[in-house]
Design an enzyme around this catalytic site. Structure first.
Site, mmCIF file in Angstrom:
data_model
loop_
_atom_site.group_PDB
_atom_site.id
_atom_site.type_symbol
_atom_site.label_atom_id
_atom_site.label_comp_id
_atom_site.label_asym_id
_atom_site.label_seq_id
_atom_site.Cartn_x
_atom_site.Cartn_y
_atom_site.Cartn_z
ATOM 1 N NE ARG A 81 -2.018 0.344 -12.810
ATOM 2 C CZ ARG A 81 -2.368 1.281 -13.606
ATOM 3 N NH1 ARG A 81 -3.226 1.059 -14.316
ATOM 4 N NH2 ARG A 81 -1.722 2.465 -13.674
ATOM 5 N NE ARG B 254 -9.381 -1.094 -15.189
ATOM 6 C CZ ARG B 254 -9.113 -0.035 -16.079
ATOM 7 N NH1 ARG B 254 -10.452 0.824 -16.333
ATOM 8 N NH2 ARG B 254 -8.159 0.323 -16.157
ATOM 9 N NE ARG C 181 -13.368 -0.539 -9.442
ATOM 10 C CZ ARG C 181 -14.083 0.608 -9.911
ATOM 11 N NH1 ARG C 181 -15.382 0.718 -9.166
ATOM 12 N NH2 ARG C 181 -13.855 1.261 -10.851
ATOM 13 C CG ASP D 80 -4.352 3.938 -7.501
ATOM 14 O OD1 ASP D 80 -4.162 3.099 -8.450
ATOM 15 O OD2 ASP D 80 -3.758 5.219 -7.590
ATOM 16 C CE1 TYR E 169 -2.015 10.250 -12.921
ATOM 17 C CE2 TYR E 169 -0.176 9.572 -11.652
ATOM 18 C CZ TYR E 169 -0.919 9.266 -12.638
ATOM 19 O OH TYR E 169 -0.820 8.357 -13.694
HETATM 20 O O1 CP3 Z 1 -0.295 -4.172 -8.750
HETATM 21 C C1 CP3 Z 1 -1.470 -4.399 -8.153
HETATM 22 O O2 CP3 Z 1 -2.135 -5.479 -8.155
HETATM 23 C C2 CP3 Z 1 -1.941 -3.195 -7.063
HETATM 24 C C3 CP3 Z 1 -2.581 -2.495 -7.493
HETATM 25 C C4 CP3 Z 1 -2.146 -1.122 -8.242
HETATM 26 C C5 CP3 Z 1 -2.991 -0.332 -8.772
HETATM 27 N N1 CP3 Z 1 -2.631 0.883 -9.018
HETATM 28 C C6 CP3 Z 1 -4.668 -0.483 -8.689
HETATM 29 C C7 CP3 Z 1 -5.399 0.256 -9.848
HETATM 30 C C8 CP3 Z 1 -1.089 -0.557 -8.543
HETATM 31 C C9 CP3 Z 1 0.524 -1.127 -8.007
HETATM 32 C C10 CP3 Z 1 -1.203 0.720 -8.809
HETATM 33 C C11 CP3 Z 1 -0.303 1.802 -9.047
HETATM 34 C C12 CP3 Z 1 -0.412 2.941 -9.987
HETATM 35 N N2 CP3 Z 1 -1.517 3.707 -9.875
HETATM 36 C C13 CP3 Z 1 0.637 3.621 -10.693
HETATM 37 C C14 CP3 Z 1 2.150 3.294 -10.783
HETATM 38 C C15 CP3 Z 1 2.237 2.117 -11.658
HETATM 39 C C16 CP3 Z 1 1.777 2.319 -13.190
HETATM 40 O O3 CP3 Z 1 1.100 1.442 -13.634
HETATM 41 O O4 CP3 Z 1 2.375 3.147 -13.591
HETATM 42 C C17 CP3 Z 1 -0.184 4.660 -11.264
HETATM 43 C C18 CP3 Z 1 0.494 5.748 -12.204
HETATM 44 C C19 CP3 Z 1 -1.332 4.516 -10.767
HETATM 45 C C20 CP3 Z 1 -2.283 5.897 -11.189
HETATM 46 C C21 CP3 Z 1 -3.508 5.260 -11.526
HETATM 47 N N3 CP3 Z 1 -4.431 4.297 -10.796
HETATM 48 C C22 CP3 Z 1 -4.169 5.106 -13.028
HETATM 49 C C23 CP3 Z 1 -3.453 5.866 -14.099
HETATM 50 C C24 CP3 Z 1 -5.305 4.603 -13.200
HETATM 51 C C25 CP3 Z 1 -6.048 4.352 -14.454
HETATM 52 C C26 CP3 Z 1 -5.770 3.032 -15.193
HETATM 53 C C27 CP3 Z 1 -6.548 2.934 -16.196
HETATM 54 O O5 CP3 Z 1 -5.925 1.629 -16.779
HETATM 55 O O6 CP3 Z 1 -7.631 3.288 -16.286
HETATM 56 C C28 CP3 Z 1 -5.408 4.078 -11.693
HETATM 57 C C29 CP3 Z 1 -6.534 3.304 -11.627
HETATM 58 C C30 CP3 Z 1 -6.542 1.676 -11.027
HETATM 59 N N4 CP3 Z 1 -5.389 1.263 -10.122
HETATM 60 C C31 CP3 Z 1 -7.127 0.518 -11.500
HETATM 61 C C32 CP3 Z 1 -6.380 -0.565 -10.636
HETATM 62 C C33 CP3 Z 1 -6.800 -1.923 -10.658
HETATM 63 C C34 CP3 Z 1 -8.403 0.330 -12.202
HETATM 64 C C35 CP3 Z 1 -9.412 1.103 -12.038
HETATM 65 C C36 CP3 Z 1 -10.756 0.282 -11.683
HETATM 66 O O7 CP3 Z 1 -10.919 -0.671 -11.192
HETATM 67 O O8 CP3 Z 1 -11.564 0.913 -12.060
#
Ligand code: CP3
Length: 328
Positions: free
Chosen positions: A3, A7, A16, A52, A128
């Site tokens: 990630r 943020r 965003r 995502d 999910y």
């Molecule tokens: O790595 C990167 O730079 C690519 C971007 C990436 C995101 N999500 C962007 C994101 C990747 C590789 C993911 C994978 C992802 N998403 C996973 C597997 C990896 C892990 O972390 O276990 C999972 C389980 C998700 C599902 C998901 N998406 C969740 C649980 C959340 C909320 C996280 C939080 O901290 O609130 C997201 C949102 C998300 N995906 C954000 C980002 C940058 C934050 C949301 C925002 O911008 O408001």
């Protein structure tokens, strides 16, 4: 960094403010821009496509929202009839923006960095879809596993085929490696992992690796599963921070390893980040190792600490580098 576009970066937060999360994922120009932010700022060796793991679920007919507290799926899967309403999809038709982001990144990164794509593994996506969002106990999907295994099996099979093809299509347009996130497979006993997660990871790799891009498998809490993960078809195992890399190497010596600094280590002062990063690198002596965090970077991470992490990796070769000698 897992990630790495997120943020903790002010330039990401700025984008965003103007656009919703899934709108950003579907806007190829902005998604490519956001993917390149950490590459430009830190000089990472890989550009990770911004998207995502939940994006393909929307293309399969599932409603998904990104709320304050994380993802929300208002109509969770509860029966075979619900699975019957889902469908596979052709990425070129349903998610053309994903392919366009990969193409844009391939062009922008040139020979400076590898372009990585990723997807969620069937078990983690099913978590999910069945729980309706994040979960602590995973009691809904685990109850389905016990009482309605046919429905769970049907869902996992559909996901494996769909996600495999989705990844293959991205390799075809320029992604050079693919990461499969089975984040929540670490919630399973080893026996349940072998029954409900591993076979579907295998199927995804079998389809997605037709084009020979290396595959990386991540599980959060992988320590009890390493030997089984080694049979998934992945080339690289991505390790969380709860196990020493040296132990992982001993147990699965044939694998390149990715990881595994605790993301919370980046909340410490930069000199501590530097020391812990060096220790992580030194533990494998730079052999078949992709330095990374053990899970996603935390939104409260100071940018300076993320920078120290990457800079240390780029300048530390397990020997005293002159500009660093004065540090504790
Ligand atoms: O790595 C990167 O730079 C690519 C971007 C990436 C995101 N999500 C962007 C994101 C990747 C590789 C993911 C994978 C992802 N998403 C996973 C597997 C990896 C892990 O972390 O276990 C999972 C389980 C998700 C599902 C998901 N998406 C969740 C649980 C959340 C909320 C996280 C939080 O901290 O609130 C997201 C949102 C998300 N995906 C954000 C980002 C940058 C934050 C949301 C925002 O911008 O408001």
């Amino acid at each position: 960094m897992m990630r790495q576009a997120g943020r903790y970066l002010p330039e990401y937060r700025e984008v965003r403010e103007k656009i919703g999360f899934f709108e950003l994922c579907a806007n190829a120009e902005l998604a490519a821009e956001v993917s390149l932010q950490p590459f430009r700022r830190f000089g990472t060796d890989a550009v990770i496509m911004f998207s995502d793991i939940l994006v393909p679920l929307r293309a399969m007919g599932m409603e998904v929202e990104m709320a304050e507290g994380g993802p929300r799926l208002p109509h969770p899967i509860a029966s075979m009839a619900d699975v019957g309403k889902l469908h596979g999809f052709d990425a070129a038709k349903s998610t053309p923006y994903v392919l366009e982001v990969v193409q844009r990144l391939r062009e922008a990164a040139g020979d400076q960095a590898a372009v990585l794509t990723f997807a969620g593994a069937p078990w983690t996506l099913a978590c999910y879809m069945i729980e309706g969002g994040g979960s602590k106990s995973f009691s809904t999907i685990k109850a389905m596993l016990a009482h309605d295994p046919q429905t769970l099996e049907a869902l996992l099979q559909l996901l494996a085929e769909t996600i495999g093809e989705f990844l293959a299509s991205q390799v075809e347009v320029g992604a050079q490696a693919l990461q499969l996130f089975d984040t929540w497979a670490g919630e399973l006993s080893p026996e349940d992992y072998r029954r409900w997660a591993l076979p579907f990871e295998r199927r995804v790799f079998q389809i997605a690796r037709r084009k020979n891009a290396p595959g990386i498998l991540y599980i959060n809490g992988c320590a009890g599963l390493l030997e089984d993960m080694a049979t998934s078809g992945a080339d690289v195992l991505s390790i969380d921070w709860r196990i020493e890399l040296t132990e992982a190497r001993r147990r699965v010596p044939a694998f390149a390893l990715q990881g595994n600094l605790d993301p919370a280590a980046l909340l410490a002062p930069p000199r501590v980040v530097k020391r812990r990063t060096r220790t992580t690198i030194d533990s494998l002596g730079g052999q078949a190792h992709i330095l990374n965090l053990g899970h996603g970077i935390l939104p409260t991470t100071p940018v300076e600490c993320a920078e120290t992490f990457v800079q240390t990796a780029r300048t530390w070769h397990g020997i005293a580098v002159p500009e660093m000698e004065a540090l504790p």
